[in-house]
Write an enzyme that holds these catalytic residues in place. Structure first.
Site, mmCIF file in Angstrom:
data_model
loop_
_atom_site.group_PDB
_atom_site.id
_atom_site.type_symbol
_atom_site.label_atom_id
_atom_site.label_comp_id
_atom_site.label_asym_id
_atom_site.label_seq_id
_atom_site.Cartn_x
_atom_site.Cartn_y
_atom_site.Cartn_z
ATOM 1 N N GLU A 1 3.937 -5.656 7.048
ATOM 2 C CA GLU A 1 3.126 -4.645 7.728
ATOM 3 C C GLU A 1 3.460 -4.511 9.205
ATOM 4 O O GLU A 1 3.426 -3.409 9.765
ATOM 5 C CB GLU A 1 1.630 -4.975 7.574
ATOM 6 C CG GLU A 1 1.063 -4.691 6.194
ATOM 7 C CD GLU A 1 1.227 -5.835 5.204
ATOM 8 O OE1 GLU A 1 2.065 -6.734 5.452
ATOM 9 O OE2 GLU A 1 0.527 -5.839 4.178
ATOM 10 N N GLU B 1 -0.756 -9.276 -1.144
ATOM 11 C CA GLU B 1 -2.207 -9.511 -0.983
ATOM 12 C C GLU B 1 -2.909 -9.529 -2.348
ATOM 13 O O GLU B 1 -3.812 -10.326 -2.579
ATOM 14 C CB GLU B 1 -2.801 -8.454 -0.044
ATOM 15 C CG GLU B 1 -2.329 -8.692 1.396
ATOM 16 C CD GLU B 1 -2.759 -7.610 2.364
ATOM 17 O OE1 GLU B 1 -2.373 -6.447 2.143
ATOM 18 O OE2 GLU B 1 -3.471 -7.914 3.329
ATOM 19 N N ALA C 1 0.857 -1.179 0.000
ATOM 20 C CA ALA C 1 0.000 0.000 0.000
ATOM 21 C C ALA C 1 0.897 1.234 0.000
ATOM 22 O O ALA C 1 2.067 1.154 0.379
ATOM 23 C CB ALA C 1 -0.878 -0.012 1.244
ATOM 24 N N GLY D 1 0.497 -5.130 0.674
ATOM 25 C CA GLY D 1 -0.640 -5.135 -0.247
ATOM 26 C C GLY D 1 -0.292 -5.760 -1.586
ATOM 27 O O GLY D 1 -1.168 -6.306 -2.270
#
Ligand code: 3H9
Length: 702
Positions: A140, A120, A78, A117
């Site tokens: 994270e 992910e 992210a 992310g």
């Protein structure tokens, strides 16, 4: 594939901001991200991905979709700069769900790093192809977070809960080969053949009646369901590593949910935990650390592309603990080292300790035996000072004596080749005075390593008045090459770190005479999250450093402790008493010695709370940090944070001393200093910068 038509409209809707492009080759629909430097999943990327998936699914001619990235890496996560700001839809969880729900198979083609992310997204894809050099991870936790786009629920379903716990709670990435072995990667592609391999896989699966959907898999959860104790065992085994941090527990709870509740409930819990963490102080602090570490690499007034010197060989002067530790950094990085000592015995001892340290690391799996042998074979231990003559960088690591260092630099200057950089590992001394002994003061600087030098990540690079830009840039680049976090400091006594440490030590010494026990002082810091307090540190280092039995005169607590044979852990007693297994207990003898000094000096016995002790220790450090900023010794407040985080074990979840001051409010620090003013001593001065920032309600880290 190269000459296939580009699908019309690939740039539609995004104008100049387009970061996602699409094209079609036969039945394959390619979605490519180009968002330098690391393809972070910012808003434009997320919405581009969602639109592209919809477009592919709306095109009857498309049978398979490939998501890949241009530039140096697959999505590295992210966009961290968006955290703390209002979310712009679509969110990443939604994008992942959209990908997974695609009736047409989606393949992730991974190079570089698929992190956070990014992984992910890959987990939401039906298939994953990667080149062997790729790395995959969910880091994270290092930002005080947990994976928030389904990672805690999909990863356990793909590789099993135990393996997922390891990856998510450590935050460490795994290589593509390991990922392939665990089932995270379906196929390894040749290093230069990722797109072809992804296209081949697409051709193979495009007509299959069904495709693996990570969120619906149950097979890999079976082992954890039969072992309900797994999670508590994991908590116990990792208790020390995760102490003080909120995020690891949230990660564990979420993975536990993956095993025990349906996917939708698990992701709802993951979302809840993520929102809690992202708004919390720990994650804010850890995100600050992420950017602080990178900011430290930037040197004011020095262009990013400043030329650096090539380092083919490094010389180290001194084979003691520091010299040996410093040498190991270079040897490990593949750089030959010439290490010079005055006596054979010292040289042999130093070399033997280095080998032992390597072997210990090898026993823990950090190196193979072959790597240890290769590293040691790069070492040339010698008594011949002249052997330093062909080194590109010489680091002096002899004991702290200005006279000795001056003499050494004078001699070094005579024999070092033209252009060679001469560095001192001094912890306190004036680099400019040392540089003045040479005819090349522009090629002299400080490279201050922290003990144990092969382990501690901080490197203070001390810029002298005349240090040339290229020399400074080289030292910073070298730091990076040997895996250190380098921070630039100007010249002053103790530079950034030890100067602030001295401010703290002065208060620690005063506090014990005022009635706080050494154990209370140490606890005030360890309960805050520091690995050790000042008296534990003194006992570990040895109280007799710099102590002379011939001239000792019982003039300080430390001297008396040494006189009584209390010289630290190595003698079984120092400030504390130590059992054979090094367990420490408070010492009555030490308390009596301190009480005697206090009585003779007429210092009244005060009564302190842990909070007051902490204020007395830490607020003066922050004040010293403010002076360091004011004088331009540090370039920015975050550099000071980095020094304390990587050199002294400052707890990462508070972001470093200056960030911590910002968090609690600089005005609170100021009022604390004013409240303690009398106890802080007659020479204590409040930094004008700190005062201004406090009064203006600003932050050090603006
Ligand atoms: C996440 O994904 C949350 C999700 O689970 C859920 C969401 C709902 N964002 O490190 P470098 C910048 S959390 C923004 O020097 P390298 C960096 O600041 C995220 N910016 O390069 C630097 O800027 P500058 C999980 C980022 O080659 C520049 O890029 N992911 C981001 O040494 C170059 O970076 C991570 O935690 C980002 N995500 O290392 C991975 N990443 O040039 C974080 C980098 O202005 N990233 N920047 O100083 C990394 O670990 C390293 O950057 C990477 C490359 C290994 C990728």
């Amino acid at each position: 594939m190269g000459n296939c038509p580009v699908l019309a409209g690939s740039n539609e809707g995004y104008g100049a901001m387009t970061v996602i492009t699409t094209r079609k080759t036969g039945h394959i629909f390619w979605i490519t991200s180009n968002n330098p430097p690391v393809n972070a999943l910012g808003h434009a990327v997320r919405s581009g991905l969602a639109d592209a998936i919809a477009k592919a699914n709306g095109d009857k001619g498309v049978k398979a979709i490939i998501i890949n990235c241009d530039g140096r890496t697959f999505f590295a996560g992210a966009d961290i700069t968006e955290f703390g700001k209002p979310l712009q839809a679509p969110g990443l969880p939604e994008v992942c769900d959209t990908i997974e729900a695609s009736p047409k198979p989606v393949i992730a083609a991974i190079h570089g790093t698929a992190l956070g992310g990014g992984l992910e997204i890959a987990l939401a894809c039906h298939y994953r192809v990667a080149v062997p050099s790729a790395k995959l991870g969910l880091p994270e936790v290092k930002l005080g977070l947990l994976p928030g786009a389904g990672g805690t629920q999909r990863l356990p379903r793909v590789i099993g809960a135990e393996a997922a716990l390891g990856m998510i709670v450590s935050g460490n990435p795994v290589g593509a080969k390991q990922a392939h072995a665990s089932g995270l990667v379906d196929r390894l592609a040749p290093e230069d053949g990722l797109r072809d391999a992804a296209a081949d896989l697409a051709d193979e699966v495009m007509d299959a009646s069904s495709h693996p959907v990570s969120s619906q898999r149950e097979d890999m959860l079976a082992a954890a369901r039969e072992d309900p104790d797994l999670f508590n065992r994991f908590r116990q085994d990792n208790a020390r590593k995760i102490k003080g941090l909120d995020a690891p527990e949230a990660c564990i709870v979420a993975v536990e949910a993956a095993v025990n509740v349906p996917f939708e409930r698990g992701t709802a819990l993951e979302r809840e935990l993520f929102m809690e963490l992202v708004g919390g102080e720990q994650s804010k602090a850890m995100r600050h650390v992420f950017f602080a570490e990178r900011a430290a690499q930037k040197i004011d007034g020095l262009p990013k592309d400043t030329a650096t010197y090539t380092l083919a060989k490094v010389g180290i002067l001194g084979a003691g603990t520091m010299g040996g530790g410093i040498a190991m950094n270079f040897l490990t990085a593949g750089i030959p080292v010439t290490m010079v000592e005055r006596e054979q015995a010292a040289l042999d001892r130093g070399t033997a300790i280095m080998r032992k340290n390597y072997e210990r690391s090898a026993a823990k799996g950090k190196f193979t035996v072959e790597q240890v042998d290769a590293a040691m074979s790069r070492l040339n231990p010698t008594l011949d000072f002249e052997a330093l003559g062909d080194c590109d960088l010489v680091i002096e690591a002899v004991f702290e004596s200005m006279e000795l260092k001056k003499e050494i630099f004078h001699r070094l200057d005579q024999i070092a080749k033209p252009g060679a950089i001469l560095a001192s590992n001094t912890s306190y001394l004036d680099i400019d005075e040392i540089a003045a002994q040479t005819r090349r003061p522009d090629h002299v600087l400080g490279m201050h390593f922290f003990s144990p030098a092969n382990v501690m990540r901080l490197l203070e690079v001390v810029r002298g008045k005349q240090t040339a830009p290229a020399v400074l840039a080289t030292a910073m680049a070298v730091g990076k090459r040997i895996g250190k976090v380098a921070v630039v400091s100007g010249v002053c006594h103790g530079f950034i770190g030890n100067r602030m440490l001295a401010a703290r030590q002065e208060q620690a010494n005063a506090l014990i005479l005022e009635g706080a026990t050494p154990w209370q002082v140490d606890d005030a810091l360890t309960n805050f999250g520091m690995p050790m307090g000042p008296f534990q540190m003194a006992d570990l280092a040895g109280l007799d450093i710099g102590w002379n039995p011939d001239t000792t005169s019982s003039s300080s607590v430390r001297e008396v402790l040494c006189e009584r044979g209390r010289r630290g852990q190595k003698t079984g007693k120092g400030f504390y008493d130590y059992a054979a297994d090094r367990t420490r207990t408070p010492s009555k003898e030490t308390e009596d010695i301190i009480a005697g000094f206090a009585a003779r000096a007429g210092i009244p016995k005060g009564d302190y709370t842990e909070g007051e002790i902490r204020e007395r220790l830490i607020y003066p450090m922050i004040n010293e940090g403010a002076k360091i900023l004011e004088e331009g010794i540090a370039q920015r407040a975050s550099d000071i944070d980095v020094v304390w985080l990587y050199g002294y074990g400052w707890p990462v979840w508070t972001g470093g001393p200056m960030f911590w001051a910002d968090t609690i409010g600089v005005n609170r620090v100021l009022s604390g200093l004013e409240r303690h003013r009398k106890a802080l001593g007659p020479d204590f001065r409040i930094s004008p910068l700190l005062k201004t920032i406090a009064e203006d309600g600003r932050r050090f880290n603006a």
